[in-house]
Design an enzyme around this catalytic site. Structure first.
Site, PDB file in Angstrom:
ATOM      1  N   THR A 297     -96.858  -9.669  44.465  1.00  0.00           N
ATOM      2  CA  THR A 297     -95.573 -10.367  44.434  1.00  0.00           C
ATOM      3  C   THR A 297     -95.581 -11.539  43.460  1.00  0.00           C
ATOM      4  O   THR A 297     -96.638 -12.145  43.209  1.00  0.00           O
ATOM      5  CB  THR A 297     -95.250 -10.897  45.854  1.00  0.00           C
ATOM      6  OG1 THR A 297     -94.121 -11.770  45.788  1.00  0.00           O
ATOM      7  CG2 THR A 297     -96.410 -11.674  46.462  1.00  0.00           C
ATOM      8  N   ASP A 298     -94.393 -11.902  42.982  1.00  0.00           N
ATOM      9  CA  ASP A 298     -94.267 -13.101  42.132  1.00  0.00           C
ATOM     10  C   ASP A 298     -94.585 -14.376  42.911  1.00  0.00           C
ATOM     11  O   ASP A 298     -94.844 -15.424  42.317  1.00  0.00           O
ATOM     12  CB  ASP A 298     -92.870 -13.184  41.501  1.00  0.00           C
ATOM     13  CG  ASP A 298     -91.719 -13.250  42.495  1.00  0.00           C
ATOM     14  OD1 ASP A 298     -91.958 -13.263  43.718  1.00  0.00           O
ATOM     15  OD2 ASP A 298     -90.549 -13.296  42.037  1.00  0.00           O
ATOM     16  N   GLU A 299     -94.579 -14.289  44.244  1.00  0.00           N
ATOM     17  CA  GLU A 299     -94.805 -15.507  45.049  1.00  0.00           C
ATOM     18  C   GLU A 299     -96.210 -16.060  44.866  1.00  0.00           C
ATOM     19  O   GLU A 299     -96.456 -17.228  45.179  1.00  0.00           O
ATOM     20  CB  GLU A 299     -94.542 -15.234  46.535  1.00  0.00           C
ATOM     21  CG  GLU A 299     -93.119 -14.822  46.784  1.00  0.00           C
ATOM     22  CD  GLU A 299     -92.577 -15.269  48.128  1.00  0.00           C
ATOM     23  OE1 GLU A 299     -93.259 -16.036  48.829  1.00  0.00           O
ATOM     24  OE2 GLU A 299     -91.464 -14.857  48.458  1.00  0.00           O
TER      25      GLU A 299
ATOM     26  N   TYR B 167     -97.755 -16.427  53.665  1.00  0.00           N
ATOM     27  CA  TYR B 167     -97.573 -15.058  53.145  1.00  0.00           C
ATOM     28  C   TYR B 167     -98.115 -14.963  51.721  1.00  0.00           C
ATOM     29  O   TYR B 167     -98.920 -14.083  51.401  1.00  0.00           O
ATOM     30  CB  TYR B 167     -96.077 -14.682  53.167  1.00  0.00           C
ATOM     31  CG  TYR B 167     -95.743 -13.540  52.229  1.00  0.00           C
ATOM     32  CD1 TYR B 167     -96.161 -12.242  52.509  1.00  0.00           C
ATOM     33  CD2 TYR B 167     -95.013 -13.761  51.052  1.00  0.00           C
ATOM     34  CE1 TYR B 167     -95.870 -11.190  51.633  1.00  0.00           C
ATOM     35  CE2 TYR B 167     -94.719 -12.722  50.184  1.00  0.00           C
ATOM     36  CZ  TYR B 167     -95.145 -11.437  50.467  1.00  0.00           C
ATOM     37  OH  TYR B 167     -94.863 -10.407  49.612  1.00  0.00           O
TER      38      TYR B 167
ATOM     39  N   LYS C 168    -101.265 -12.757  50.033  1.00  0.00           N
ATOM     40  CA  LYS C 168    -101.127 -11.797  48.920  1.00  0.00           C
ATOM     41  C   LYS C 168    -102.046 -12.192  47.762  1.00  0.00           C
ATOM     42  O   LYS C 168    -102.650 -11.330  47.124  1.00  0.00           O
ATOM     43  CB  LYS C 168     -99.663 -11.740  48.441  1.00  0.00           C
ATOM     44  CG  LYS C 168     -98.667 -11.181  49.444  1.00  0.00           C
ATOM     45  CD  LYS C 168     -98.889  -9.720  49.795  1.00  0.00           C
ATOM     46  CE  LYS C 168     -98.522  -8.767  48.689  1.00  0.00           C
ATOM     47  NZ  LYS C 168     -98.602  -7.345  49.156  1.00  0.00           N
TER      48      LYS C 168
HETATM   49  P1  NAD Z   1     -91.443  -4.333  54.610  1.00  0.00           P
HETATM   50  O1  NAD Z   1     -91.752  -5.467  55.514  1.00  0.00           O
HETATM   51  O2  NAD Z   1     -90.065  -3.804  54.544  1.00  0.00           O
HETATM   52  O3  NAD Z   1     -92.386  -3.106  54.952  1.00  0.00           O
HETATM   53  C1  NAD Z   1     -93.748  -3.254  55.232  1.00  0.00           C
HETATM   54  C2  NAD Z   1     -94.237  -1.960  55.868  1.00  0.00           C
HETATM   55  O4  NAD Z   1     -95.648  -2.099  56.107  1.00  0.00           O
HETATM   56  C3  NAD Z   1     -93.585  -1.651  57.222  1.00  0.00           C
HETATM   57  O5  NAD Z   1     -93.189  -0.307  57.258  1.00  0.00           O
HETATM   58  C4  NAD Z   1     -94.686  -1.925  58.228  1.00  0.00           C
HETATM   59  O6  NAD Z   1     -94.609  -1.113  59.388  1.00  0.00           O
HETATM   60  C5  NAD Z   1     -95.929  -1.598  57.411  1.00  0.00           C
HETATM   61  N1  NAD Z   1     -97.121  -2.271  57.920  1.00  0.00           N
HETATM   62  C6  NAD Z   1     -97.233  -3.581  58.280  1.00  0.00           C
HETATM   63  N2  NAD Z   1     -98.483  -3.820  58.731  1.00  0.00           N
HETATM   64  C7  NAD Z   1     -99.170  -2.642  58.624  1.00  0.00           C
HETATM   65  C8  NAD Z   1    -100.501  -2.272  58.904  1.00  0.00           C
HETATM   66  N3  NAD Z   1    -101.393  -3.151  59.394  1.00  0.00           N
HETATM   67  N4  NAD Z   1    -100.878  -0.998  58.653  1.00  0.00           N
HETATM   68  C9  NAD Z   1     -99.983  -0.103  58.162  1.00  0.00           C
HETATM   69  N5  NAD Z   1     -98.704  -0.398  57.902  1.00  0.00           N
HETATM   70  C10 NAD Z   1     -98.304  -1.663  58.108  1.00  0.00           C
HETATM   71  O7  NAD Z   1     -91.955  -4.787  53.170  1.00  0.00           O
HETATM   72  P2  NAD Z   1     -91.428  -4.401  51.725  1.00  0.00           P
HETATM   73  O8  NAD Z   1     -90.360  -5.325  51.355  1.00  0.00           O
HETATM   74  O9  NAD Z   1     -91.204  -2.948  51.661  1.00  0.00           O
HETATM   75  O10 NAD Z   1     -92.706  -4.793  50.854  1.00  0.00           O
HETATM   76  C11 NAD Z   1     -93.645  -3.821  50.445  1.00  0.00           C
HETATM   77  C12 NAD Z   1     -94.691  -4.485  49.585  1.00  0.00           C
HETATM   78  O11 NAD Z   1     -94.073  -5.077  48.457  1.00  0.00           O
HETATM   79  C13 NAD Z   1     -95.449  -5.614  50.288  1.00  0.00           C
HETATM   80  O12 NAD Z   1     -96.785  -5.553  49.905  1.00  0.00           O
HETATM   81  C14 NAD Z   1     -94.806  -6.878  49.753  1.00  0.00           C
HETATM   82  O13 NAD Z   1     -95.728  -7.938  49.743  1.00  0.00           O
HETATM   83  C15 NAD Z   1     -94.438  -6.446  48.348  1.00  0.00           C
HETATM   84  N6  NAD Z   1     -93.295  -7.137  47.764  1.00  0.00           N
HETATM   85  C16 NAD Z   1     -92.058  -7.060  48.333  1.00  0.00           C
HETATM   86  C17 NAD Z   1     -90.979  -7.674  47.711  1.00  0.00           C
HETATM   87  C18 NAD Z   1     -89.577  -7.623  48.273  1.00  0.00           C
HETATM   88  O14 NAD Z   1     -88.686  -8.276  47.735  1.00  0.00           O
HETATM   89  N7  NAD Z   1     -89.318  -6.856  49.332  1.00  0.00           N
HETATM   90  C19 NAD Z   1     -91.169  -8.379  46.518  1.00  0.00           C
HETATM   91  C20 NAD Z   1     -92.457  -8.484  46.005  1.00  0.00           C
HETATM   92  C21 NAD Z   1     -93.502  -7.823  46.611  1.00  0.00           C
HETATM   93  O1  DAU Z   2     -90.307 -12.940  45.574  1.00  0.00           O
HETATM   94  C1  DAU Z   2     -90.823 -11.787  46.186  1.00  0.00           C
HETATM   95  C2  DAU Z   2     -90.754 -11.949  47.677  1.00  0.00           C
HETATM   96  O2  DAU Z   2     -89.391 -11.816  48.024  1.00  0.00           O
HETATM   97  C3  DAU Z   2     -91.598 -10.951  48.437  1.00  0.00           C
HETATM   98  O3  DAU Z   2     -92.941 -11.119  48.101  1.00  0.00           O
HETATM   99  C4  DAU Z   2     -91.386 -11.129  49.937  1.00  0.00           C
HETATM  100  O4  DAU Z   2     -92.094 -10.143  50.659  1.00  0.00           O
HETATM  101  C5  DAU Z   2     -89.912 -11.009  50.238  1.00  0.00           C
HETATM  102  O5  DAU Z   2     -89.683 -11.266  51.601  1.00  0.00           O
HETATM  103  C6  DAU Z   2     -89.116 -11.984  49.381  1.00  0.00           C
HETATM  104  O6  DAU Z   2     -89.409 -13.354  49.767  1.00  0.00           O
HETATM  105  P1  DAU Z   2     -88.275 -14.479  49.797  1.00  0.00           P
HETATM  106  O7  DAU Z   2     -88.733 -15.570  50.671  1.00  0.00           O
HETATM  107  O8  DAU Z   2     -87.836 -14.828  48.427  1.00  0.00           O
HETATM  108  O9  DAU Z   2     -87.102 -13.618  50.472  1.00  0.00           O
HETATM  109  P2  DAU Z   2     -86.035 -13.981  51.587  1.00  0.00           P
HETATM  110  O10 DAU Z   2     -85.063 -12.855  51.627  1.00  0.00           O
HETATM  111  O11 DAU Z   2     -86.683 -14.388  52.866  1.00  0.00           O
HETATM  112  O12 DAU Z   2     -85.334 -15.264  50.971  1.00  0.00           O
HETATM  113  C7  DAU Z   2     -84.684 -15.199  49.707  1.00  0.00           C
HETATM  114  C8  DAU Z   2     -84.111 -16.586  49.424  1.00  0.00           C
HETATM  115  O13 DAU Z   2     -83.048 -16.838  50.366  1.00  0.00           O
HETATM  116  C9  DAU Z   2     -85.102 -17.717  49.618  1.00  0.00           C
HETATM  117  O14 DAU Z   2     -84.830 -18.741  48.665  1.00  0.00           O
HETATM  118  C10 DAU Z   2     -84.806 -18.241  51.015  1.00  0.00           C
HETATM  119  C11 DAU Z   2     -83.306 -17.996  51.149  1.00  0.00           C
HETATM  120  N1  DAU Z   2     -82.835 -17.697  52.522  1.00  0.00           N
HETATM  121  C12 DAU Z   2     -83.449 -16.700  53.202  1.00  0.00           C
HETATM  122  C13 DAU Z   2     -83.046 -16.383  54.481  1.00  0.00           C
HETATM  123  C14 DAU Z   2     -83.748 -15.282  55.259  1.00  0.00           C
HETATM  124  C15 DAU Z   2     -81.774 -18.415  53.064  1.00  0.00           C
HETATM  125  O15 DAU Z   2     -81.201 -19.307  52.422  1.00  0.00           O
HETATM  126  N2  DAU Z   2     -81.380 -18.102  54.333  1.00  0.00           N
HETATM  127  C16 DAU Z   2     -81.986 -17.136  55.066  1.00  0.00           C
HETATM  128  O16 DAU Z   2     -81.585 -16.913  56.240  1.00  0.00           O
END
Ligand code: NAD
Ligand code: DAU
Length: 351
Positions: free
Chosen positions: A128-130, A152, A156
């Site tokens: 992730t970019d985080e 988190y 990562k």
């Molecule tokens: P998500 O939370 O929607 O899905 C995560 C999945 O992993 C779920 O299906 C959960 O059941 C499974 N899981 C959790 N713990 C587990 C374990 N111990 N064993 C097996 N399965 C398990 O997450 P997502 O948004 O689909 O993210 C997927 C990947 O992408 C993650 O690695 C996350 O860090 C990365 N990522 C997500 C975003 C985003 O914006 N969603 C951005 C950057 C990176």
């Molecule tokens: O940047 C990549 C990441 O994006 C992934 O690595 C994470 O898994 C994914 O959850 C996401 O993280 P963020 O913290 O950026 O996503 P979130 O949707 O929780 O929040 C997006 C932005 O919105 C952040 O600035 C916080 C804000 N926010 C979020 C929630 C849930 C609010 O203002 N109100 C809210 O209720």
């Protein structure tokens, strides 16, 4: 190719698996989907795929070393796309322990399963970019220092460290992708876009953190899935990192306004609530390295957001099933105090 996709019942995993099987990608003989089905995993997301002879779903924990090693051997896996993780920043602030177990031990277990495995082609670690932390100016390149702000992000970054170490020490053919915030169908409604869309559809408040001016960089999940295949096709050197971004930067407030406009809902649904502790102000990735290899995002943000909003509007049954029961307890715990102290006007940053 015999692929293992971890976290396949989550948001990105579901979209990746569906896109892969729907496009009948050449060379995919087997796709094993491994997922623990935590609160964020939803088996229903994969409905209909069981009839594809290439597909197998396995419920299991990526941190269970023996189970993972046995599965990789039994299925003769030669590619892993590792999406499984604990992913919600707010939950990690409440308790980082599950993030350490799944994100770090889980990644390590998978790396161990493929270490020294003859014919193994690629371990693709979805990061992730985080991990770069907040970016005041410019864009993070792949060589930027890692400065995680949330538990988190720290988990990562630690997982990325193990991937580098296994590439350097054991020559494991592992690469890392770091993408920006994804949006699209099947996203668990604790994340900003599906939370705000579904709340707005129900006439509920939209809790914006702080002053609502934190900037995120949005990538449609279909573009992300294509980028993952593109990276797999590069046969990059072990330990290579690729940023994935469509360079769609936007403050949360502007994004919220767009959602309300698309749904024709009033601006007074927005409530400014107490900020997330350690809230990164801005993420911005430099995707130049990946673009130089020919990858381009295809989905414009206007079109992608409109399609995403329409998807949730038309899938009420999908998200209503999720937003009941334990989700309700989670929501009350995270938001009822904040909403009680909320205001209609923006707060100072970090308040
Ligand atoms: P998500 O939370 O929607 O899905 C995560 C999945 O992993 C779920 O299906 C959960 O059941 C499974 N899981 C959790 N713990 C587990 C374990 N111990 N064993 C097996 N399965 C398990 O997450 P997502 O948004 O689909 O993210 C997927 C990947 O992408 C993650 O690695 C996350 O860090 C990365 N990522 C997500 C975003 C985003 O914006 N969603 C951005 C950057 C990176
Ligand atoms: O940047 C990549 C990441 O994006 C992934 O690595 C994470 O898994 C994914 O959850 C996401 O993280 P963020 O913290 O950026 O996503 P979130 O949707 O929780 O929040 C997006 C932005 O919105 C952040 O600035 C916080 C804000 N926010 C979020 C929630 C849930 C609010 O203002 N109100 C809210 O209720």
């Amino acid at each position: 190719m015999r692929a293992l996709v971890t976290g396949a019942a989550g948001f990105i995993g579901t979209n990746f698996v569906r896109q892969t099987l729907a496009r009948k990608r050449e060379g995919i003989d087997r796709l094993v989907a491994l997922d623990l089905l935590t609160y964020a995993g939803n088996y229903a997301n994969l409905t209909g795929l069981e009839s594809d002879p290439r597909f197998r779903f396995v419920r299991g924990d990526v941190a269970d070393r023996d189970r993972v090693a046995a599965l990789v051997a039994e299925e003769a896996i030669d590619v892993i796309v590792h999406c499984a993780a604990e992913t919600h920043v707010d939950r990690s602030i409440v308790d980082g322990a599950p993030f350490l177990v799944t994100n770090v031990h889980g990644t390590l277990a998978l790396l161990e399963a493929v270490r020294g495995r003859p014919g193994f082609r690629c371990f693709l670690h979805v990061s992730t970019d985080e991990v770069y932390g907040s970016v005041a100016e410019g864009r993070s390149t792949e060589s930027a220092p890692l400065r995680p702000s949330s538990p988190y992000a720290a988990s990562k970054a630690a997982a990325d460290g193990f991937v580098f170490a296994y590439a350097a020490t054991y020559g494991v053919p592992a690469v890392i992708t770091r993408c920006s915030n994804n949006y699209g169908p099947y996203q668990f409604p604790e994340k900003l876009i599906p939370l705000f869309v579904t709340n707005a559809l129900d006439g509920e408040s939209l809790p914006l953190y702080g002053d609502g001016m934190n900037v995120r960089d949005w990538l449609h999940v279909e573009d992300h899935a294509e980028a993952l295949w593109h990276v797999l096709g590069l046969r990059a050197a072990p330990g290579e990192v690729f940023n994935i971004s469509a360079e769609n930067e936007m403050p949360n407030r502007a994004l919220t306004e767009q959602i309300l406009r698309l749904l024709d809902r009033p601006a007074n649904l927005v409530r400014y609530v107490a900020d997330r502790p350690g809230h990164d102000r801005r993420y911005a990735l430099d995707p130049g390295k990946l673009r130089a290899t020919g990858w381009r995002p295809q989905v414009s943000f206007a079109d992608g957001l409109a399609r995403t909003v329409a998807w949730y509007r038309e899938r009420r049954a999908w998200w209503e099933a999720i937003k009941s029961g334990t989700y309700r307890d989670y929501y009350d715990r995270m938001y009822s105090g904040r909403l009680a102290g909320s205001s209609a006007a923006p707060r100072e940053p970090g308040v």
